[in-house]
Scaffold this motif. Sequence first.
Motif, PDB file in Angstrom:
ATOM      1  N   LYS A   1      21.406  36.058  85.837  1.00  0.00           N
ATOM      2  CA  LYS A   1      21.590  34.912  86.721  1.00  0.00           C
ATOM      3  C   LYS A   1      22.936  34.204  86.493  1.00  0.00           C
ATOM      4  N   TYR A   2      23.417  34.234  85.247  1.00  0.00           N
ATOM      5  CA  TYR A   2      24.671  33.550  84.906  1.00  0.00           C
ATOM      6  C   TYR A   2      25.630  34.504  84.213  1.00  0.00           C
ATOM      7  N   THR A   3      26.913  34.147  84.273  1.00  0.00           N
ATOM      8  CA  THR A   3      27.949  34.908  83.588  1.00  0.00           C
ATOM      9  C   THR A   3      28.793  33.951  82.770  1.00  0.00           C
ATOM     10  N   SER A   4      29.023  34.316  81.503  1.00  0.00           N
ATOM     11  CA  SER A   4      29.949  33.528  80.686  1.00  0.00           C
ATOM     12  C   SER A   4      31.322  34.185  80.793  1.00  0.00           C
ATOM     13  N   ILE A   5      32.333  33.341  80.854  1.00  0.00           N
ATOM     14  CA  ILE A   5      33.711  33.815  80.960  1.00  0.00           C
ATOM     15  C   ILE A   5      34.490  33.215  79.795  1.00  0.00           C
ATOM     16  N   SER A   6      35.031  34.085  78.947  1.00  0.00           N
ATOM     17  CA  SER A   6      35.872  33.657  77.831  1.00  0.00           C
ATOM     18  C   SER A   6      37.309  34.034  78.170  1.00  0.00           C
ATOM     19  N   ILE A   7      38.205  33.069  78.058  1.00  0.00           N
ATOM     20  CA  ILE A   7      39.596  33.295  78.423  1.00  0.00           C
ATOM     21  C   ILE A   7      40.481  32.842  77.272  1.00  0.00           C
ATOM     22  N   SER A   8      41.218  33.787  76.713  1.00  0.00           N
ATOM     23  CA  SER A   8      42.160  33.488  75.639  1.00  0.00           C
ATOM     24  C   SER A   8      43.565  33.530  76.236  1.00  0.00           C
TER      25      SER A   8
ATOM     26  N   ASN B   1      48.674  35.466  86.017  1.00  0.00           N
ATOM     27  CA  ASN B   1      50.092  35.287  85.670  1.00  0.00           C
ATOM     28  C   ASN B   1      50.308  34.415  84.436  1.00  0.00           C
ATOM     29  N   LEU B   2      49.288  34.223  83.611  1.00  0.00           N
ATOM     30  CA  LEU B   2      49.451  33.455  82.373  1.00  0.00           C
ATOM     31  C   LEU B   2      49.335  34.345  81.135  1.00  0.00           C
ATOM     32  N   GLY B   3      49.132  35.637  81.342  1.00  0.00           N
ATOM     33  CA  GLY B   3      48.956  36.547  80.220  1.00  0.00           C
ATOM     34  C   GLY B   3      47.615  36.380  79.531  1.00  0.00           C
ATOM     35  N   ALA B   4      46.623  35.914  80.258  1.00  0.00           N
ATOM     36  CA  ALA B   4      45.300  35.635  79.695  1.00  0.00           C
ATOM     37  C   ALA B   4      44.504  36.920  79.467  1.00  0.00           C
ATOM     38  N   VAL B   5      43.711  36.904  78.395  1.00  0.00           N
ATOM     39  CA  VAL B   5      42.741  37.966  78.140  1.00  0.00           C
ATOM     40  C   VAL B   5      41.387  37.393  78.542  1.00  0.00           C
ATOM     41  N   ILE B   6      40.759  38.032  79.527  1.00  0.00           N
ATOM     42  CA  ILE B   6      39.517  37.508  80.098  1.00  0.00           C
ATOM     43  C   ILE B   6      38.368  38.463  79.807  1.00  0.00           C
ATOM     44  N   LYS B   7      37.276  37.897  79.282  1.00  0.00           N
ATOM     45  CA  LYS B   7      36.078  38.685  78.980  1.00  0.00           C
ATOM     46  C   LYS B   7      34.885  38.020  79.663  1.00  0.00           C
ATOM     47  N   THR B   8      34.097  38.801  80.383  1.00  0.00           N
ATOM     48  CA  THR B   8      32.902  38.267  81.024  1.00  0.00           C
ATOM     49  C   THR B   8      31.666  38.932  80.420  1.00  0.00           C
ATOM     50  N   THR B   9      30.607  38.121  80.303  1.00  0.00           N
ATOM     51  CA  THR B   9      29.334  38.614  79.784  1.00  0.00           C
ATOM     52  C   THR B   9      28.216  38.042  80.643  1.00  0.00           C
TER      53      THR B   9
END
Length: 97
Positions: free
Chosen positions: A64-71, A50-58
């Motif tokens: 083993k790990y996931t990076s999450i980028s949130i604009s 509900n913040l209008g965020a654009v979320i990208k996961t890699t």
Amino acid sequence: MNKDKKTKEFYEKLKIQLYDTSIWPTEYLYKFIVKSNTESIAGVEALFNNLGAVIKTTESKNGKYTSISISVKMKSPEFVIEKYIEVSEKVEGVISL
């Protein structure tokens, strides 16, 4: 020096830097690293609903790990810091970059 004092000092310094380098409100890019499990990833993503965020996961090369980028557009440095604190309190093992 205790951890709480170091954390408080870090966020105070970050707040000053954010005010010095941006005109608010502005688009802010959060970066987190979590273990690659759906609970951790969903936990971070849910905090930006509900913040209008654009979320990208890699996912990392070994998975083993996931990076999450949130604009997301944030109103002020205080809101940026509140969200960092909320994520660190509600998602176990998250690393903020």
